[in-house]
Write a protein that holds these residues in place. Structure first.
Motif, mmCIF file in Angstrom:
data_model
loop_
_atom_site.group_PDB
_atom_site.id
_atom_site.type_symbol
_atom_site.label_atom_id
_atom_site.label_comp_id
_atom_site.label_asym_id
_atom_site.label_seq_id
_atom_site.Cartn_x
_atom_site.Cartn_y
_atom_site.Cartn_z
ATOM 1 N N THR A 21 -9.387 15.598 -8.529
ATOM 2 C CA THR A 21 -8.348 14.577 -8.639
ATOM 3 C C THR A 21 -7.049 15.205 -8.145
ATOM 4 N N GLN A 22 -6.398 14.529 -7.215
ATOM 5 C CA GLN A 22 -5.179 15.053 -6.608
ATOM 6 C C GLN A 22 -4.093 13.995 -6.627
ATOM 7 N N ASP A 23 -2.870 14.414 -6.949
ATOM 8 C CA ASP A 23 -1.701 13.541 -6.843
ATOM 9 C C ASP A 23 -1.082 13.771 -5.471
ATOM 10 N N VAL A 24 -0.933 12.685 -4.716
ATOM 11 C CA VAL A 24 -0.481 12.778 -3.331
ATOM 12 C C VAL A 24 0.682 11.824 -3.118
ATOM 13 N N TYR A 25 1.719 12.325 -2.453
ATOM 14 C CA TYR A 25 2.867 11.488 -2.106
ATOM 15 C C TYR A 25 2.485 10.579 -0.942
ATOM 16 N N VAL A 26 2.758 9.294 -1.080
ATOM 17 C CA VAL A 26 2.459 8.312 -0.034
ATOM 18 C C VAL A 26 3.738 8.073 0.762
ATOM 19 N N PRO A 27 3.697 8.336 2.071
ATOM 20 C CA PRO A 27 4.900 8.141 2.878
ATOM 21 C C PRO A 27 5.143 6.653 3.157
ATOM 22 N N THR A 28 6.265 6.363 3.816
ATOM 23 C CA THR A 28 6.536 5.004 4.270
ATOM 24 C C THR A 28 5.535 4.673 5.367
ATOM 25 N N LEU A 29 4.836 3.553 5.222
ATOM 26 C CA LEU A 29 3.815 3.157 6.182
ATOM 27 C C LEU A 29 4.300 1.921 6.932
ATOM 28 N N ARG A 30 4.203 1.969 8.263
ATOM 29 C CA ARG A 30 4.611 0.830 9.095
ATOM 30 C C ARG A 30 3.425 0.414 9.957
ATOM 31 N N GLY A 31 3.218 -0.867 10.070
ATOM 32 C CA GLY A 31 2.115 -1.356 10.892
ATOM 33 C C GLY A 31 0.785 -0.972 10.282
ATOM 34 N N THR A 32 -0.210 -0.846 11.132
ATOM 35 C CA THR A 32 -1.534 -0.439 10.666
ATOM 36 C C THR A 32 -1.540 1.069 10.453
ATOM 37 N N SER A 33 -1.904 1.489 9.256
ATOM 38 C CA SER A 33 -1.966 2.909 8.917
ATOM 39 C C SER A 33 -3.328 3.212 8.319
ATOM 40 N N TYR A 34 -3.715 4.471 8.397
ATOM 41 C CA TYR A 34 -5.014 4.887 7.887
ATOM 42 C C TYR A 34 -4.857 6.063 6.937
ATOM 43 N N ILE A 35 -5.776 6.134 5.989
ATOM 44 C CA ILE A 35 -5.867 7.278 5.086
ATOM 45 C C ILE A 35 -7.184 7.976 5.413
ATOM 46 N N ASP A 45 -0.898 6.821 11.781
ATOM 47 C CA ASP A 45 -0.606 5.481 12.294
ATOM 48 C C ASP A 45 -1.800 5.003 13.117
ATOM 49 N N GLU A 46 -1.685 3.827 13.719
ATOM 50 C CA GLU A 46 -2.815 3.258 14.456
ATOM 51 C C GLU A 46 -3.182 4.035 15.704
ATOM 52 N N HIS A 47 -2.302 4.932 16.158
ATOM 53 C CA HIS A 47 -2.559 5.742 17.342
ATOM 54 C C HIS A 47 -3.112 7.120 16.982
ATOM 55 N N GLY A 48 -3.304 7.387 15.703
ATOM 56 C CA GLY A 48 -3.817 8.685 15.276
ATOM 57 C C GLY A 48 -2.737 9.727 15.050
ATOM 58 N N ASN A 49 -1.478 9.345 15.171
ATOM 59 C CA ASN A 49 -0.382 10.287 14.917
ATOM 60 C C ASN A 49 -0.252 10.505 13.414
ATOM 61 N N ILE A 50 -0.133 11.759 13.014
ATOM 62 C CA ILE A 50 -0.039 12.091 11.597
ATOM 63 C C ILE A 50 1.340 11.726 11.067
ATOM 64 N N ILE A 51 1.354 10.915 10.015
ATOM 65 C CA ILE A 51 2.600 10.555 9.334
ATOM 66 C C ILE A 51 2.877 11.578 8.238
ATOM 67 N N SER A 52 1.828 11.940 7.502
ATOM 68 C CA SER A 52 1.946 12.882 6.389
ATOM 69 C C SER A 52 0.564 13.462 6.116
ATOM 70 N N ASN A 53 0.534 14.729 5.675
ATOM 71 C CA ASN A 53 -0.756 15.300 5.287
ATOM 72 C C ASN A 53 -0.593 16.304 4.162
ATOM 73 N N ASP A 54 -1.617 16.357 3.332
ATOM 74 C CA ASP A 54 -1.715 17.361 2.272
ATOM 75 C C ASP A 54 -2.963 18.177 2.563
#
Length: 150
Positions: free
Chosen positions: A114-128, A84-93
């Motif tokens: 090449t990797q298949d990655v599940y994308v979590p629910t993103l709210r507000g500003t999010s980063y990859i 999220d915008e605060h650097g808290n991890i939402i999801s990681n592989d």
């Protein structure tokens, strides 16, 4: 004259309404850049995603490549992290690079995966964040990194 005035008024109202609607045909692509918290000489990974932009609660395909300045050994992993915008991890592989290819991968050699990655629910500003690191807290142990706004 009155008819022309009404026609002009309707035309102006329609134009203002059309300009207020977001342009659906303008496709936004995800741009990956250097990770700002690392030394400027840290290599930037080339990352493309499909579908682009990411679709929450689905699986996206990440194509990652880069030529690194240091060898990739058994100690290093590939990280694909959503924050999220605060650097808290939402999801990681965390992926073991050496289970996919023979290690060590010598510096100056192109690394590609090449990797298949599940994308979590993103709210507000999010980063990859996509990076190759050995999992310690030191930025010296990051071989390459890229970040994008999701």
């Amino acid at each position: 004259m009155n008819r022309n005035f009404v026609f002009a008024l309707i035309l102006l109202a329609m134009l203002s309404r059309i300009n207020a609607i977001p342009h659906q045909l303008h496709k936004r692509t995800t741009e990956f850049d250097a990770c700002s918290n690392l030394p400027p000489e840290t290599p930037v990974l080339d990352v493309t995603i499909s579908p682009d932009p990411v679709v929450p609660e689905s699986t996206d395909t990440f194509t990652i490549s880069g030529t690194l300045k240091q060898d990739i050994t058994d100690d290093f992993k590939l990280y694909i992290v959503f924050t999220d915008e605060h650097g808290n991890i939402i999801s990681n592989d965390i992926l073991d690079i050496c289970k996919e290819v023979a290690c060590p991968i010598k510096a100056g050699t192109l690394y590609q995966t090449t990797q298949d990655v599940y994308v979590p629910t993103l709210r507000g500003t999010s980063y990859i964040v996509v990076g190759i690191a050995n999992g310690t807290e030191s930025s010296d142990d990051v071989l390459a990194c890229s970040v994008a706004t999701a």
